[in-house]
Design a protein around this motif. Sequence first.
Motif, mmCIF file in Angstrom:
data_model
loop_
_atom_site.group_PDB
_atom_site.id
_atom_site.type_symbol
_atom_site.label_atom_id
_atom_site.label_comp_id
_atom_site.label_asym_id
_atom_site.label_seq_id
_atom_site.Cartn_x
_atom_site.Cartn_y
_atom_site.Cartn_z
ATOM 1 N N GLU A 109 5.423 7.642 1.049
ATOM 2 C CA GLU A 109 6.402 9.341 2.046
ATOM 3 C C GLU A 109 7.046 8.621 0.997
ATOM 4 O O GLU A 109 7.848 7.897 1.818
ATOM 5 N N ARG A 110 7.738 9.620 0.280
ATOM 6 C CA ARG A 110 8.664 10.063 -0.380
ATOM 7 C C ARG A 110 9.946 10.415 0.534
ATOM 8 O O ARG A 110 9.553 11.014 1.350
ATOM 9 N N GLY B 25 18.785 16.337 4.388
ATOM 10 C CA GLY B 25 18.331 16.062 2.849
ATOM 11 C C GLY B 25 17.387 16.888 1.987
ATOM 12 O O GLY B 25 16.876 18.065 2.252
ATOM 13 N N ARG B 26 17.131 16.661 1.304
ATOM 14 C CA ARG B 26 17.354 17.213 -0.302
ATOM 15 C C ARG B 26 15.507 16.972 -1.139
ATOM 16 O O ARG B 26 15.705 16.036 -0.780
ATOM 17 N N VAL B 27 15.073 17.434 -1.551
ATOM 18 C CA VAL B 27 14.139 16.998 -1.690
ATOM 19 C C VAL B 27 14.284 16.515 -3.761
ATOM 20 O O VAL B 27 14.629 17.290 -4.020
ATOM 21 N N PRO B 28 13.774 15.742 -3.687
ATOM 22 C CA PRO B 28 13.832 15.238 -5.335
ATOM 23 C C PRO B 28 13.612 16.264 -5.969
ATOM 24 O O PRO B 28 11.879 16.860 -5.855
ATOM 25 N N VAL C 193 15.900 4.028 -6.022
ATOM 26 C CA VAL C 193 16.027 3.743 -4.928
ATOM 27 C C VAL C 193 15.963 4.322 -2.835
ATOM 28 O O VAL C 193 15.269 3.845 -2.139
ATOM 29 N N SER C 194 17.035 4.920 -3.126
ATOM 30 C CA SER C 194 16.890 6.242 -1.671
ATOM 31 C C SER C 194 15.509 7.118 -1.631
ATOM 32 O O SER C 194 15.098 7.376 -0.632
ATOM 33 N N ILE C 195 15.228 7.607 -2.602
ATOM 34 C CA ILE C 195 13.637 8.219 -2.366
ATOM 35 C C ILE C 195 12.571 6.966 -2.349
ATOM 36 O O ILE C 195 11.747 7.620 -1.409
ATOM 37 N N ASP D 106 0.654 -1.072 0.049
ATOM 38 C CA ASP D 106 0.265 0.285 -0.095
ATOM 39 C C ASP D 106 0.427 1.184 0.161
ATOM 40 O O ASP D 106 0.727 2.057 -0.596
ATOM 41 N N ASP D 107 2.320 1.125 1.139
ATOM 42 C CA ASP D 107 2.494 2.296 0.739
ATOM 43 C C ASP D 107 4.384 1.868 -0.195
ATOM 44 O O ASP D 107 5.101 2.919 -0.563
ATOM 45 N N GLY D 108 3.985 1.356 -1.308
ATOM 46 C CA GLY D 108 5.342 1.911 -2.506
ATOM 47 C C GLY D 108 4.483 1.942 -3.414
ATOM 48 O O GLY D 108 3.582 3.044 -3.813
ATOM 49 N N VAL D 109 5.648 2.170 -4.020
ATOM 50 C CA VAL D 109 6.010 3.031 -5.365
ATOM 51 C C VAL D 109 6.561 2.478 -6.465
ATOM 52 O O VAL D 109 7.139 1.741 -6.319
#
Length: 374
Positions: free
Chosen positions: A82-83, A180-183, A225-227, A17-20
């Motif tokens: 959640e990004r 961190g930085r927003v993609p 993967v990091s995102i 459900d929380d996948g992307v």
Amino acid sequence: LSMMYPRLYLARNLLRDDGVIFISIDDNEAANLKLVCDEIFGEENFVANVIWQKKYAATNDAKGFSTLHDYILVYQKSSSFERKLLPRTESQNKPYKNDDNDGRGLWRSDNLLVKSFSESAVYPIRNPKTGIEHFPPKGSSWRASKKTMEIWLEENRIFFGKDGKGAPQLKRYLNEVQQGRVPSTWWTFEEVGHNDAANKELQSLFNSKAPFDTPKPTTLIRQMVSIACDSNDLILDFFAGSGTTMQAVMELNLEDGGHRQCICVQFPEKLEENTEAYKAGYRTIADITRARIARVIEKLKKKKPAETHNLACAQFTLSPSCFKVWRADVADGAALREQLEMFRHAEKEEKTDAQTAMLAELLLKMGLGALGVQ
């Protein structure tokens, strides 16, 4: 569409459900892919259309325009996704070079003025060292209320220049900014690599020409993967190609101590006889995938033996079911009796490893996995 629709539909069902999902595509089918994904995942679950700069220079002999980019469509299974933030860069951290040795860490000076004007934020800031009062320029105001400014002065968060006599500035501490930085939707080759870098990665592993025509750089997959993932998540690549995803996951685990797991699926598509891979002894794309993964594991074990002693990748191939298939289209009595007679024993003809194979299949069909089955 006929090829992608059922695969993407299955992929959606496999997502948590929380996948992307990240889908790489070029200009030719990008518009169609967006429509298909809107239908399968829902328009509301569209996350981003990332542009990846896959080449660092234009191709002079290109007909028409020289294509320098690919698209990466990103869809979530639901709003539960959640990004994650990407690591801060050296250039972002470089300005934070001051340290008062008071335990607060590194800081940089920041403007105390704001663009929006507020009458209540116009007041004097008194330099405790010189006694001079500083007002904001006409038409502007300080970024904080007078009460907040008094607290900042008391906490030594206001900087009056190296000589202590300059205009007031705010001390912005590194440990208090977003870690961190927003993609963004623009991924340059400097950040995530390009096609040439991907080819060189393969060449270094195989000590020869790259046996795969269109590999992607591991840095690109690591960014995805990091995102998308936590350190214990599961990554599935069902168009594995040369196996870039598996290498990226293993290297990222080694770097940050994560325990991510990865499944790569590659159809054993036959290679043309005139390709470099075929000349090197490979007969299918899946052969290249397996060879790359094995070489990456060997390389990582030589590089860091202590951390990789249990690094491994199991390999599976599809095989027919061990059980006979009931024909639901049988209508006449004679054929039905024949089927019933045939199903006195549901398993197919005996094989040397029939019992083990049947047990593995039953466990998988029951959703229990085949752990412990050799």
